[in-house]
Design a protein around this motif. Sequence first.
Motif, PDB file in Angstrom:
ATOM      1  N   ASP A  67       0.845  -1.200   0.000  1.00  0.00           N
ATOM      2  CA  ASP A  67       0.000   0.000   0.000  1.00  0.00           C
ATOM      3  C   ASP A  67       0.879   1.248   0.000  1.00  0.00           C
ATOM      4  OD1 ASP A  67      -2.129   1.807   0.345  1.00  0.00           O
ATOM      5  OD2 ASP A  67      -2.237   1.478   2.499  1.00  0.00           O
ATOM      6  N   SER A  68       1.909   1.250   0.839  1.00  0.00           N
ATOM      7  CA  SER A  68       2.796   2.419   0.878  1.00  0.00           C
ATOM      8  C   SER A  68       3.607   2.540  -0.411  1.00  0.00           C
ATOM      9  CB  SER A  68       3.726   2.352   2.094  1.00  0.00           C
ATOM     10  OG  SER A  68       3.004   2.699   3.277  1.00  0.00           O
ATOM     11  N   TYR A  72       3.197   5.895  -2.496  1.00  0.00           N
ATOM     12  CA  TYR A  72       4.307   6.822  -2.719  1.00  0.00           C
ATOM     13  C   TYR A  72       4.723   6.866  -4.185  1.00  0.00           C
ATOM     14  CZ  TYR A  72       4.409   7.936   2.176  1.00  0.00           C
ATOM     15  OH  TYR A  72       4.057   8.403   3.420  1.00  0.00           O
ATOM     16  N   VAL A  84      -1.615  12.413  -0.452  1.00  0.00           N
ATOM     17  CA  VAL A  84      -2.120  11.230  -1.144  1.00  0.00           C
ATOM     18  C   VAL A  84      -2.952  10.391  -0.180  1.00  0.00           C
ATOM     19  CG1 VAL A  84       0.019   9.932  -0.634  1.00  0.00           C
ATOM     20  CG2 VAL A  84      -1.475   9.173  -2.492  1.00  0.00           C
TER      21      VAL A  84
ATOM     22  N   GLN B  53       1.288   8.636   7.745  1.00  0.00           N
ATOM     23  CA  GLN B  53       1.920   9.960   7.825  1.00  0.00           C
ATOM     24  C   GLN B  53       1.068  11.046   8.491  1.00  0.00           C
ATOM     25  OE1 GLN B  53       0.722   8.430   5.124  1.00  0.00           O
ATOM     26  NE2 GLN B  53       0.341   9.817   3.426  1.00  0.00           N
ATOM     27  N   HIS B  54      -0.268  10.827   8.584  1.00  0.00           N
ATOM     28  CA  HIS B  54      -1.107  11.846   9.212  1.00  0.00           C
ATOM     29  C   HIS B  54      -1.499  11.486  10.639  1.00  0.00           C
ATOM     30  CE1 HIS B  54      -1.989  12.279   4.759  1.00  0.00           C
ATOM     31  NE2 HIS B  54      -1.247  13.317   5.074  1.00  0.00           N
ATOM     32  N   HIS B  58      -2.625   3.131   9.870  1.00  0.00           N
ATOM     33  CA  HIS B  58      -2.213   2.877   8.487  1.00  0.00           C
ATOM     34  C   HIS B  58      -3.224   1.928   7.835  1.00  0.00           C
ATOM     35  CE1 HIS B  58       0.174   1.405   5.072  1.00  0.00           C
ATOM     36  NE2 HIS B  58       0.997   2.422   5.282  1.00  0.00           N
TER      37      HIS B  58
END
Lengths: 149, 149, 149, 149
Positions: A67-68, A72, A84, B53-54, B58
């Motif tokens: 997923d990452s 990215y 994103v 990241q937020h 995840h």
Amino acid sequence: MSGFEPGDPVYADRVRASFGRQKIMVLIGAQLVRLAPGECEIHLLFKPELSQQHGYYHGGIIGTIADSAGGYAAFTLMPRDASVLTVEYKMNLLAPGDGELLIARGRVLKAGRTLVVARVDAGVVKNGRETLCATLLQTLMTMHGRPDQ
Amino acid sequence: MSGFEPGDPVYADRVRASFGRQKIMVLIGAQLVRLAPGECEIHLLFKPELSQQHGYYHGGIIGTIADSAGGYAAFTLMPRDASVLTVEYKMNLLAPGDGELLIARGRVLKAGRTLVVARVDAGVVKNGRETLCATLLQTLMTMHGRPDQ
Amino acid sequence: MSGFEPGDPVYADRVRASFGRQKIMVLIGAQLVRLAPGECEIHLLFKPELSQQHGYYHGGIIGTIADSAGGYAAFTLMPRDASVLTVEYKMNLLAPGDGELLIARGRVLKAGRTLVVARVDAGVVKNGRETLCATLLQTLMTMHGRPDQ
Amino acid sequence: MSGFEPGDPVYADRVRASFGRQKIMVLIGAQLVRLAPGECEIHLLFKPELSQQHGYYHGGIIGTIADSAGGYAAFTLMPRDASVLTVEYKMNLLAPGDGELLIARGRVLKAGRTLVVARVDAGVVKNGRETLCATLLQTLMTMHGRPDQ
């Protein structure tokens, strides 16, 4: 060469900074090892803490780095003021995640203004030999006007 | 009441033992909280180490406990000499994973001799209020003649 | 009752007019039989011309009316100046499409400003008894500022 | 060259005969144009009867020929006494199906004893130029001991 133009000249810094804020990547031990416009590769060394009931990488963990990697890959093409979001993904598990290293390679298939579609292939390396263990088809969204940080 | 017959009178012991061997569940802190024939519920308390990241859960971690919830919902219906394998799943993320508790509820839609199809809904609880944050459609396979342990 | 507000007081006219422009629905013989905010039901009587190699409804045809059922369920919630686009769907076939009538029921799970997620269940009726033969999870997009006609 | 061994020396006859029994392919006008072990290509000329509300190929029709292209790609690898069943597929629509010819190319990614995973890319040709308009990830099942006819 992917044929994509990055969304921002310093896209790599922006992607690495965002990846660095994904604390889950620290917990599991994942590393971002390669970036190009529309592409991202993440590695994850095996440790028993990542395993499912038969001692292999858990499918959800394969999904996590995939997923990452897809997210990215998409983010490399987004403008500086955007973040994103994963809309959805579908993952087929093709072989047991049995090995010492897991590699997820995300690649953008189609980049629209709002939606991006990516494919991610995940390989597992055992005794130096890589086997395709999962493939994903993923939809991502560009959140314009909402910088990642 | 799900209307399904368990695959084995002591299915709950067998499922809990298998879940106990998923070391990734220990790493992230997930708990199997409910089992019924064709159903499984897994909880995961938030901790910053699980975040993207937020600062939210995840998506891959939501997928991880949802994969196990659907897989063990299917496993409740399987005979004693079988193990369960995830063939594939597709997950739509419906809302940010923003909250203090994540709940994945797997439920079998169709149980064939070899293949089982499950749906998993994942809710995130914030200040005591639950929001549906993801839904999965998943295909699992009964590995006959290969006991889980 | 779905709990959704229609995107337009005359949503039903707008949806029926759009469905009427889907010429494929005429070719296969599909009919829009029910609409509510966030919901749409389409019926398709069996004829041998719709069959796959074993004489049942072809899976792609099940997907075709299901795609429209989910798309128009989403369209009921969209503003007058918008059109609807299917981003992606995933369909599990749960039982052979063996019967005299196919029913696709689309229902919106989550309606965002841009993206809508719908679930579609398809049942096949044989000798008056309905069996769930497919289920879809679908992502749709609101194309703001682009009226359907 | 796909690297796959056909399941049967006369696989092409068996696949073509099965395709010939899919009456839906006659109704829409689809043609099987190429076969190789693990690969299948189907073409569909545009006609207004295949269109959705904006006059393009309906997404479900793209799914219909893609489902058959992936299914028959898998079937080339199956033994003589088996038939093929679609378990599920997920399709992303990448561009409008706007053109005079639709081409679905199915290719097996992984062939197990029971399950086969295929990828299908669909291109639409307009004024002689092909655009990728959809991509599918599909799971198929080998029904051993149940010949196709």
